[in-house]
Write a protein that holds these residues in place. Structure first.
Motif, short mmCIF file in Angstrom:
data_model
loop_
_atom_site.label_atom_id
_atom_site.label_comp_id
_atom_site.label_asym_id
_atom_site.label_seq_id
_atom_site.Cartn_x
_atom_site.Cartn_y
_atom_site.Cartn_z
N ARG A 195 1.35 -0.41 -11.47
CA ARG A 195 0.59 -1.32 -10.62
C ARG A 195 0.76 -2.76 -11.10
N THR B 118 1.80 -1.03 -6.02
CA THR B 118 2.38 -0.17 -7.04
C THR B 118 3.90 -0.22 -6.94
N ASP C 192 2.60 7.73 -13.14
CA ASP C 192 3.02 8.83 -12.28
C ASP C 192 4.52 8.76 -12.05
N ALA D 1 0.82 -1.22 0.00
CA ALA D 1 0.00 0.00 0.00
C ALA D 1 0.85 1.27 0.00
N TRP E 87 2.51 3.04 -2.17
CA TRP E 87 2.25 4.06 -3.19
C TRP E 87 0.86 3.86 -3.79
N ALA E 88 -0.09 3.49 -2.93
CA ALA E 88 -1.44 3.18 -3.41
C ALA E 88 -2.10 4.36 -4.10
N GLU E 89 -1.70 5.58 -3.71
CA GLU E 89 -2.34 6.77 -4.31
C GLU E 89 -1.77 7.09 -5.69
N ARG E 90 -0.69 6.44 -6.06
CA ARG E 90 -0.08 6.70 -7.37
C ARG E 90 -0.83 5.97 -8.47
N ARG E 91 -0.94 6.62 -9.61
CA ARG E 91 -1.54 5.99 -10.78
C ARG E 91 -0.44 5.51 -11.73
#
Length: 233
Positions: free
Chosen positions: A161, A167, A144, A135, A137-141
């Motif tokens: 991912r 990620t 990015d 988790a 870098w879970a906010e990364r798409r």
């Protein structure tokens, strides 16, 4: 015998996760929506059962590392399994692939928030940083950019991912894989790249400056910046 049967090595209470999307099968809960009653072990699933998250096959599931096992070894194995599945399912016969190459992890070692090494695939050679916490870098798409400090300097990594691993951060090192004659050739390039990335800068030796005539004719040398300028800030 079902695809997820005893030959896969799953214990009756194992909770394997899908390598493609991270969905976990819990034998205590079963999957009533697909006519799988509670208490059904993964090895007892019917042939028609597929991942409820992405529809992937049963052979794409793997067991999370038990306590006491080497987490790096397990994560690297999961990473190579994920890319091998992609190679078989999506990349077979694709023109950009080098048929002489196979998916292989090279030189992984602990670094910072996880483990870093190289991954060879028929369609790429990447430096890859796997986080210890999926988790992280879970906010990364996907796509990015993020800066990560390595012994040789700070580099711009790209978020990617990969299922249950979360990620990852990657630096593309080669995309035209047909430049490599075989697996050994690609492996040598991966080892060389890791050596440059993970080597501390060495202080310049203190020497007397050369005479003006020699300095004028000295040949320029390659720097690490010229080798890895594409991924470094």
């Amino acid at each position: 015998m079902t695809p997820g049967g005893p030959e896969a090595g799953f214990a009756a209470d194992a909770r394997p996760a899908c390598g493609a999307c991270g969905a976990v099968y819990d034998p205590a809960a079963g999957d009533p929506g697909r006519e799988v009653p509670p208490g059904t072990p993964f090895g007892g699933l019917p042939d028609y059962w597929r991942c409820p998250g992405c529809g992937g096959p049963q052979h794409g599931f793997a067991v999370v590392t038990p306590p006491g096992d080497d987490p790096m070894e397990a994560r690297v194995a999961a990473l190579t399994a994920s890319y091998r599945l992609i190679a078989e399912r999506d990349m077979a016969g694709v023109p950009i692939c080098n048929a002489a190459l196979a998916v292989e992890a090279v030189g992984f070692r602990p670094h910072g928030p996880g483990w870093i090494g190289c991954v060879i695939a028929p369609w790429f050679l990447n430096a890859v940083l796997i986080p210890r916490d999926p988790a992280s870098w879970a906010e990364r798409r996907d796509g990015d950019k993020m800066e990560v400090a390595l012994p040789s300097g700070a580099y711009r990594f790209t978020a990617a991912r990969v299922g249950v691993l979360g990620t990852l951060s990657v630096i593309p090192l080669a995309s035209a894989m047909n430049v490599f004659a075989d697996q050994e050739d690609a492996r040598g390039a991966a080892v060389l790249a890791l050596d440059h990335l993970m080597r501390e800068p060495q202080p310049a030796p203190q020497t007397e400056p050369p005479p003006a005539s020699e300095a004028d004719t000295a040949k320029p040398t390659l720097s690490r910046r010229s080798l890895f300028g594409g991924g470094r800030r």
